[in-house]
Structure formats: C-alpha cells, structure tokens
Design a protein around this motif. Sequence first.
Motif, PDB file in Angstrom:
ATOM      1  N   ILE A  40       0.844  -1.195   0.000  1.00 35.51           N
ATOM      2  CA  ILE A  40       0.000   0.000   0.000  1.00 35.51           C
ATOM      3  C   ILE A  40       0.876   1.241   0.000  1.00 35.51           C
ATOM      4  CG2 ILE A  40      -1.721   1.327   1.278  1.00 35.51           C
ATOM      5  CD1 ILE A  40      -2.842  -1.224   0.076  1.00 35.51           C
ATOM      6  N   SER A  41       0.670   2.103  -0.979  1.00 31.98           N
ATOM      7  CA  SER A  41       1.400   3.367  -1.059  1.00 31.98           C
ATOM      8  C   SER A  41       0.441   4.479  -1.453  1.00 31.98           C
ATOM      9  CB  SER A  41       2.529   3.271  -2.087  1.00 31.98           C
ATOM     10  OG  SER A  41       3.142   4.537  -2.255  1.00 31.98           O
ATOM     11  N   LEU A  42       0.520   5.578  -0.730  1.00 33.51           N
ATOM     12  CA  LEU A  42      -0.370   6.710  -0.997  1.00 33.51           C
ATOM     13  C   LEU A  42       0.397   7.932  -1.476  1.00 33.51           C
ATOM     14  CD1 LEU A  42      -2.779   6.394   2.067  1.00 33.51           C
ATOM     15  CD2 LEU A  42      -2.959   5.363  -0.205  1.00 33.51           C
ATOM     16  N   GLU A  43       1.522   7.705  -2.131  1.00 30.84           N
ATOM     17  CA  GLU A  43       2.335   8.825  -2.602  1.00 30.84           C
ATOM     18  C   GLU A  43       1.577   9.701  -3.592  1.00 30.84           C
ATOM     19  OE1 GLU A  43       5.233   9.909  -1.507  1.00 30.84           O
ATOM     20  OE2 GLU A  43       5.101   8.334   0.008  1.00 30.84           O
ATOM     21  N   SER A  44       0.623   9.134  -4.307  1.00 29.57           N
ATOM     22  CA  SER A  44      -0.123   9.905  -5.302  1.00 29.57           C
ATOM     23  C   SER A  44      -1.359  10.591  -4.724  1.00 29.57           C
ATOM     24  CB  SER A  44      -0.553   9.002  -6.463  1.00 29.57           C
ATOM     25  OG  SER A  44      -1.456   8.003  -6.012  1.00 29.57           O
ATOM     26  N   VAL A  45      -1.651  10.363  -3.444  1.00 32.53           N
ATOM     27  CA  VAL A  45      -2.827  10.969  -2.813  1.00 32.53           C
ATOM     28  C   VAL A  45      -2.419  12.279  -2.152  1.00 32.53           C
ATOM     29  CG1 VAL A  45      -4.612  10.702  -1.046  1.00 32.53           C
ATOM     30  CG2 VAL A  45      -3.936   8.738  -2.445  1.00 32.53           C
ATOM     31  N   GLU A  46      -3.152  13.338  -2.449  1.00 36.31           N
ATOM     32  CA  GLU A  46      -2.871  14.644  -1.854  1.00 36.31           C
ATOM     33  C   GLU A  46      -3.281  14.642  -0.381  1.00 36.31           C
ATOM     34  OE1 GLU A  46      -3.787  19.363  -2.734  1.00 36.31           O
ATOM     35  OE2 GLU A  46      -5.276  17.859  -3.297  1.00 36.31           O
ATOM     36  N   PHE A  47      -2.371  15.001   0.484  1.00 33.03           N
ATOM     37  CA  PHE A  47      -2.658  15.129   1.913  1.00 33.03           C
ATOM     38  C   PHE A  47      -2.779  16.596   2.318  1.00 33.03           C
ATOM     39  CE2 PHE A  47      -1.983  10.748   2.042  1.00 33.03           C
ATOM     40  CZ  PHE A  47      -2.050  10.223   3.337  1.00 33.03           C
ATOM     41  N   ALA A  48      -1.969  17.458   1.720  1.00 31.39           N
ATOM     42  CA  ALA A  48      -1.904  18.859   2.160  1.00 31.39           C
ATOM     43  C   ALA A  48      -3.237  19.568   1.994  1.00 31.39           C
ATOM     44  CB  ALA A  48      -0.828  19.597   1.366  1.00 31.39           C
ATOM     45  N   GLY A  49      -3.750  20.091   3.091  1.00 27.75           N
ATOM     46  CA  GLY A  49      -4.993  20.843   3.059  1.00 27.75           C
ATOM     47  C   GLY A  49      -6.245  20.003   3.015  1.00 27.75           C
ATOM     48  N   ARG A  50      -6.102  18.686   3.006  1.00 24.23           N
ATOM     49  CA  ARG A  50      -7.256  17.795   2.925  1.00 24.23           C
ATOM     50  C   ARG A  50      -7.645  17.287   4.310  1.00 24.23           C
ATOM     51  NH1 ARG A  50      -9.764  18.799  -1.838  1.00 24.23           N
ATOM     52  NH2 ARG A  50      -8.333  18.584  -3.616  1.00 24.23           N
ATOM     53  N   THR A  51      -8.838  16.745   4.410  1.00 26.76           N
ATOM     54  CA  THR A  51      -9.314  16.201   5.679  1.00 26.76           C
ATOM     55  C   THR A  51      -9.059  14.702   5.726  1.00 26.76           C
ATOM     56  OG1 THR A  51     -11.551  15.747   4.852  1.00 26.76           O
ATOM     57  CG2 THR A  51     -11.130  17.953   5.751  1.00 26.76           C
ATOM     58  N   ASP A  52      -8.949  14.159   6.942  1.00 26.02           N
ATOM     59  CA  ASP A  52      -8.714  12.720   7.086  1.00 26.02           C
ATOM     60  C   ASP A  52      -9.774  11.882   6.367  1.00 26.02           C
ATOM     61  OD1 ASP A  52      -6.390  13.161   8.453  1.00 26.02           O
ATOM     62  OD2 ASP A  52      -7.169  12.612  10.431  1.00 26.02           O
ATOM     63  N   PRO A  53     -11.079  12.188   6.503  1.00 23.25           N
ATOM     64  CA  PRO A  53     -12.067  11.380   5.777  1.00 23.25           C
ATOM     65  C   PRO A  53     -11.898  11.470   4.259  1.00 23.25           C
ATOM     66  CG  PRO A  53     -13.120  12.579   7.554  1.00 23.25           C
ATOM     67  CD  PRO A  53     -11.738  13.114   7.445  1.00 23.25           C
ATOM     68  N   TRP A  54     -11.566  12.666   3.755  1.00 25.94           N
ATOM     69  CA  TRP A  54     -11.355  12.828   2.308  1.00 25.94           C
ATOM     70  C   TRP A  54     -10.171  11.989   1.854  1.00 25.94           C
ATOM     71  CZ3 TRP A  54      -7.575  14.099  -1.085  1.00 25.94           C
ATOM     72  CH2 TRP A  54      -7.943  14.474  -2.381  1.00 25.94           C
ATOM     73  N   ILE A  55      -9.091  12.029   2.609  1.00 26.48           N
ATOM     74  CA  ILE A  55      -7.889  11.278   2.257  1.00 26.48           C
ATOM     75  C   ILE A  55      -8.193   9.783   2.202  1.00 26.48           C
ATOM     76  CG2 ILE A  55      -5.620  10.554   3.125  1.00 26.48           C
ATOM     77  CD1 ILE A  55      -5.382  13.470   4.256  1.00 26.48           C
ATOM     78  N   ILE A  56      -8.905   9.297   3.189  1.00 25.61           N
ATOM     79  CA  ILE A  56      -9.185   7.859   3.238  1.00 25.61           C
ATOM     80  C   ILE A  56     -10.138   7.453   2.124  1.00 25.61           C
ATOM     81  CG2 ILE A  56     -10.352   6.091   4.615  1.00 25.61           C
ATOM     82  CD1 ILE A  56      -9.018   7.461   7.075  1.00 25.61           C
ATOM     83  N   ARG A  57     -11.156   8.254   1.854  1.00 25.68           N
ATOM     84  CA  ARG A  57     -12.069   7.942   0.756  1.00 25.68           C
ATOM     85  C   ARG A  57     -11.308   7.901  -0.579  1.00 25.68           C
ATOM     86  NH1 ARG A  57     -17.502   8.250   0.430  1.00 25.68           N
ATOM     87  NH2 ARG A  57     -17.618   9.448   2.375  1.00 25.68           N
ATOM     88  N   THR A  58     -10.445   8.893  -0.788  1.00 25.56           N
ATOM     89  CA  THR A  58      -9.669   8.965  -2.029  1.00 25.56           C
ATOM     90  C   THR A  58      -8.707   7.787  -2.140  1.00 25.56           C
ATOM     91  OG1 THR A  58      -9.817  11.383  -1.999  1.00 25.56           O
ATOM     92  CG2 THR A  58      -8.099  10.415  -3.382  1.00 25.56           C
ATOM     93  N   ALA A  59      -8.071   7.425  -1.027  1.00 23.57           N
ATOM     94  CA  ALA A  59      -7.144   6.296  -1.032  1.00 23.57           C
ATOM     95  C   ALA A  59      -7.862   4.988  -1.354  1.00 23.57           C
ATOM     96  CB  ALA A  59      -6.448   6.199   0.319  1.00 23.57           C
ATOM     97  N   LEU A  60      -9.030   4.795  -0.782  1.00 25.95           N
ATOM     98  CA  LEU A  60      -9.796   3.579  -1.068  1.00 25.95           C
ATOM     99  C   LEU A  60     -10.190   3.519  -2.544  1.00 25.95           C
ATOM    100  CD1 LEU A  60     -11.959   3.487   2.166  1.00 25.95           C
ATOM    101  CD2 LEU A  60     -10.373   1.693   1.443  1.00 25.95           C
ATOM    102  N   MET A  61     -10.602   4.652  -3.078  1.00 27.29           N
ATOM    103  CA  MET A  61     -10.964   4.706  -4.499  1.00 27.29           C
ATOM    104  C   MET A  61      -9.768   4.361  -5.380  1.00 27.29           C
ATOM    105  SD  MET A  61     -13.396   8.106  -4.533  1.00 27.29           S
ATOM    106  CE  MET A  61     -13.405   8.160  -6.321  1.00 27.29           C
ATOM    107  N   GLN A  62      -8.569   4.787  -4.956  1.00 28.39           N
ATOM    108  CA  GLN A  62      -7.347   4.465  -5.705  1.00 28.39           C
ATOM    109  C   GLN A  62      -7.168   2.960  -5.831  1.00 28.39           C
ATOM    110  OE1 GLN A  62      -3.422   6.514  -4.939  1.00 28.39           O
ATOM    111  NE2 GLN A  62      -2.859   4.515  -4.128  1.00 28.39           N
ATOM    112  N   TYR A  63      -7.636   2.217  -4.820  1.00 33.35           N
ATOM    113  CA  TYR A  63      -7.506   0.756  -4.839  1.00 33.35           C
ATOM    114  C   TYR A  63      -8.811   0.071  -5.250  1.00 33.35           C
ATOM    115  CZ  TYR A  63      -2.833   1.106  -3.012  1.00 33.35           C
ATOM    116  OH  TYR A  63      -1.494   1.387  -2.884  1.00 33.35           O
ATOM    117  N   GLY A  64      -9.684   0.853  -5.895  1.00 32.60           N
ATOM    118  CA  GLY A  64     -10.882   0.284  -6.490  1.00 32.60           C
ATOM    119  C   GLY A  64     -11.985  -0.051  -5.523  1.00 32.60           C
TER     120      GLY A  64
END
Length: 234
Positions: A40-64
Amino acid sequence: MQPIIALFDIDGTLLRAGGAGRRSVELALGEVLHDTDGDISLESVEFAGRTDPWIIRTALMQYGVTADDGLIHDVLRRYLAHLPRELEATRAFEVLPGALSLLSELSAREDVVLGLGTGNTERAAYAKLARGGLDSFFSFGGFGSDHSDRAELLRAGLQRGLERTGQQRGTERIVVVGDTPHDVAAAHAIGAVCVAVSTGGYDGLALETAGAAVVVSDLNCAAVRSAFEQVDPS
C-alpha cells in the motif's frame, strides 16, 4: 471589542509529523484491504490541506474500493491506533519555526482565543500536537471528524469559539492560519482573514494567488502579528 478567534491548521503550519500520518493511513488500509505484502502506497494521494475522511475515501478509491461511511470509520479507527506509535518512532518530526513563540504570545493576550481548524480528526490533531508540546494551547476547534469539507469544519470551530467567548454570530473577528490554498478558500467561506505560511507544500505565490490576506515565509515573521491588529468585525 470582541476577541479575535484564531483557528490554526496543524500539518505544514505548526508542525511536520515526519510522515507519521501517511504511514499510519497506509498501515490501516493494508489491514482493511488484507494486503499482506506491504504494497500500500499513498504517494499519489494529496494530503496537504485535505481532511482525514477525504484522504481515506480517495485512497480507497485508488484501490478500487467504493467507500461508505462505515468503511471510512473503520479505516480511521485503525489509523488512530497506529498513529501514536508512528509519531513516537519518527525522527523527522518538527515543530515549525515561530510556532511555539507565536502561540505563547497569542495565548497571553486577552483579545485572542486560540482554536484549531484542521483536517485531522480531533484525536489525531491532539496526538500530533502533544508530540510537539503544543497541545496545551488549544481547547477547542473544528476537525476532520466534524466534517470532510474544510469550510464546514472551520464553521464548527468558529461556532465553538463563539460559544467560548459568548459572542453572537455577525460580530466576530476571525483569523485562519494555514499553509494551503484549501485553507485560504475555507477561510474566505466563513468570512475570515487568512494568514498563509509557506512552510507546507505551497510557495508564497500560490498562496497569494489563492487570495490570502497575509503571506509569510514562517511564523516568526512580524507580518503575522500585524495581521491580528488589522482584523475588523466581519
């Protein structure tokens, strides 16, 4: 005159957590996605200025994975279990220049109340602040656990600040201190003056273009203090 309600972002503004947050999310996702190889790598997911729920939702979507609120809550729970250990282990943790002196100075003023406006969940926010010895400055705020939208979590922090100071909506003076265009946009949405600091992932030009009222290179700059002298009732 009513006291100023100052809402501070954390990551990139007050401190750098040395990657502890990102690693904790990756570990939590690995558990939920049953990844046994540590891929699992989230290097492509933006963290700066984002919220924890947004980050996790986006990360899950990255893995389908389509994320509902229950799954996001499960990942957040696992993330919060990993975070204290990762914060303790990191050698790259850093309280950013001027943060401690500015908070000390503002906390001593009778015309300023200090709060948080951060995409971290409340527990994650205080874990990071405690690691840097900054947690005692803040007793309220708006958090990613209040809302996944940054403007809405700032509104939650503002409301708690109003309740703390006994102010009525419409008479408040608000300063938001952050390090990304997302902070600037959210500050504008609640009628706040935004002080933007380029110690995060965005340079001064990007923050000026976003519309920050004051842009500084770090929190040692005198312009931060002067911004608090220029805040008019909204």
